[in-house]
Design a protein around this motif. Structure first.
Motif, mmCIF file in Angstrom:
data_model
loop_
_atom_site.group_PDB
_atom_site.id
_atom_site.type_symbol
_atom_site.label_atom_id
_atom_site.label_comp_id
_atom_site.label_asym_id
_atom_site.label_seq_id
_atom_site.Cartn_x
_atom_site.Cartn_y
_atom_site.Cartn_z
ATOM 1 N N THR A 109 4.066 13.020 -14.628
ATOM 2 C CA THR A 109 5.276 13.352 -13.867
ATOM 3 C C THR A 109 6.479 12.592 -14.409
ATOM 4 O OG1 THR A 109 3.952 13.766 -11.879
ATOM 5 C CG2 THR A 109 6.312 13.366 -11.565
ATOM 6 N N GLU A 148 9.596 14.491 -16.249
ATOM 7 C CA GLU A 148 10.795 14.674 -15.433
ATOM 8 C C GLU A 148 11.851 13.594 -15.610
ATOM 9 O OE1 GLU A 148 9.680 15.236 -11.354
ATOM 10 O OE2 GLU A 148 8.142 16.735 -11.831
ATOM 11 N N THR A 149 11.546 12.511 -16.327
ATOM 12 C CA THR A 149 12.512 11.422 -16.470
ATOM 13 C C THR A 149 12.574 10.957 -17.923
ATOM 14 O OG1 THR A 149 11.107 9.443 -16.222
ATOM 15 C CG2 THR A 149 11.674 10.643 -14.212
ATOM 16 N N ARG A 171 2.665 12.727 -7.162
ATOM 17 C CA ARG A 171 3.858 13.058 -7.958
ATOM 18 C C ARG A 171 5.120 12.593 -7.236
ATOM 19 N NH1 ARG A 171 0.835 17.984 -8.405
ATOM 20 N NH2 ARG A 171 -0.159 18.115 -10.476
ATOM 21 N N ASN A 172 5.158 12.809 -5.941
ATOM 22 C CA ASN A 172 6.339 12.393 -5.180
ATOM 23 C C ASN A 172 6.478 10.871 -5.143
ATOM 24 O OD1 ASN A 172 7.274 14.958 -4.626
ATOM 25 N ND2 ASN A 172 6.224 15.108 -2.645
ATOM 26 N N ARG A 205 7.947 10.026 -8.400
ATOM 27 C CA ARG A 205 9.366 10.403 -8.397
ATOM 28 C C ARG A 205 10.197 9.411 -7.589
ATOM 29 N NH1 ARG A 205 7.052 16.218 -7.110
ATOM 30 N NH2 ARG A 205 6.981 17.140 -9.219
ATOM 31 N N GLU A 230 13.156 7.255 -9.156
ATOM 32 C CA GLU A 230 14.512 7.386 -8.613
ATOM 33 C C GLU A 230 15.054 6.033 -8.165
ATOM 34 O OE1 GLU A 230 16.947 9.702 -5.018
ATOM 35 O OE2 GLU A 230 14.820 10.137 -5.370
#
Length: 350
Positions: free
Chosen positions: A122, A126-127, A319-320, A323, A327
């Motif tokens: 993830t 995504e990053t 995954r969250n 994230r 973040e």
């Protein structure tokens, strides 16, 4: 307490157990000679046989510091510089806390490892953050990979506990190949840490507990062994009583905790890890970054991976969590993530 010292006969018998394979029999005489050298090192308590002068950066420049500790110290300093360098991407450390893997007796990988891979994928997808994986299962499957137990120097006096730990390697006791000198810089360089652990008898896994205990030096430990003349307990007590500031060497880093179980204990284990991290002045990344769940609740262990395959919800929750940690790290780097009260001085030190 009773002395743990061994007789020469007992020492050599124990030392030579590592050569029990019949393939070593032609070298029996050479092994006996090596055992005699090892016995002399043990008898003379040659913990750190190779040293050099501490130098001007330490309170006693003439103190003989172990070259092993100097290397670990320099690695920690380099990691701290990496942590403070705003020109490189922030770094996440994802820790697989399970000892299970397909490379030894269990015969298959752990669910913790799979969850760690979900988190890593993830972040990578995504990053733009850097990710490092610490796979603690290697303690059980890789030759010469050890985390030795904490000797609890801190309980004698805080300055007796050196940062990084100077208890190992102890060459005279054969307490070598200690992984922590590589693990300390991983923690120091990381802006965010995610720990994924199974529940083992209502507790964290054995590898996670070993790592946790050995990180005590990161929370109030002494970065100058010459200040206490090594392991001089009386001197360390004097230093602490004269006024010790209990430096928090990992303060300000962000964390995520994921704990999974099969019958009971997941919530308590999550609390124990998160409370430990908070005590060391690390900051939670947010509610979504802390997770305790059951996979295959009260179902056969033989099908636990099938249960994880079917549980797409926990996969997305992991995954969250990743994230959320990413973040929070980005926001902290930009100066927008502020935890209320983080700068207040604690009136009750450790």
């Amino acid at each position: 307490m009773a002395s743990p010292r061994l007789s020469e006969k007992a020492f050599k018998a124990r030392y030579k157990q590592q050569f029990v394979d019949p393939a070593f029999e032609p070298l029996a005489q050479s092994i006996e000679q090596i055992a005699s050298i090892a016995w002399q090192a043990y008898a003379d308590s040659r913990k750190s046989p190779i040293t050099r002068k501490a130098g001007p950066a330490f309170s006693d420049p003439d103190y003989d510091l172990s070259v092993d500790w100097i290397a670990a110290h320099e690695a920690v300093l380099q990691a701290q510089r990496r942590y403070e360098d705003l020109t490189v991407p922030p770094r996440l450390l994802i820790i697989n806390g399970s000892s299970r893997s397909e490379h030894t007796c269990p015969g298959e990988m752990s669910k913790s490892f799979r969850l760690a891979e979900i988190a890593r994928e993830t972040i990578d997808k995504e990053t733009k953050l850097a990710v490092e994986i610490l796979d603690l299962s290697r303690l059980a499957s890789e030759y010469g990979r050890n985390i030795h137990p904490c000797k609890a120097c801190f309980s004698t006096a805080a300055p007796l506990c050196h940062w990084p730990c100077s208890c190992y390697p102890n060459h005279s006791l054969g307490q070598v190949q200690d992984w922590m000198n590589e693990i300390y810089p991983m923690w120091v360089a990381a802006h965010g840490i995610m720990i994924i652990s199974p529940v083992n008898w209502y507790q964290v896994s054995s590898p996670v507990k070993l790592m946790m205990d050995r990180l005590v030096c990161a929370d109030g430990g002494n970065p100058d062994p010459s200040l206490t003349q090594g392991k001089d307990a009386a001197k360390a007590k004097e230093v602490e009583l004269a006024g010790w500031d209990y430096p928090r060497h990992l303060a300000g880093r962000l964390f995520s905790v994921i704990v999974h179980g099969d019958v009971e204990g997941a919530e308590n284990v999550r609390h124990s890890i998160a409370d430990w991290l908070r005590f060391m002045k690390l900051s939670p990344a947010g509610p979504g970054a802390e997770l305790d769940r059951y996979i295959g609740y009260w179902k056969p262990y033989a099908t636990s991976h099938d249960e994880l395959d079917a549980d797409e919800t926990i996969q997305e929750e992991v995954r969250n969590a990743a994230r959320s940690l990413a973040e929070a790290v980005v926001e902290r780097r930009a100066g927008r993530f502020r935890q209320i009260g983080i700068g207040l001085e604690d009136p009750r030190q450790k």
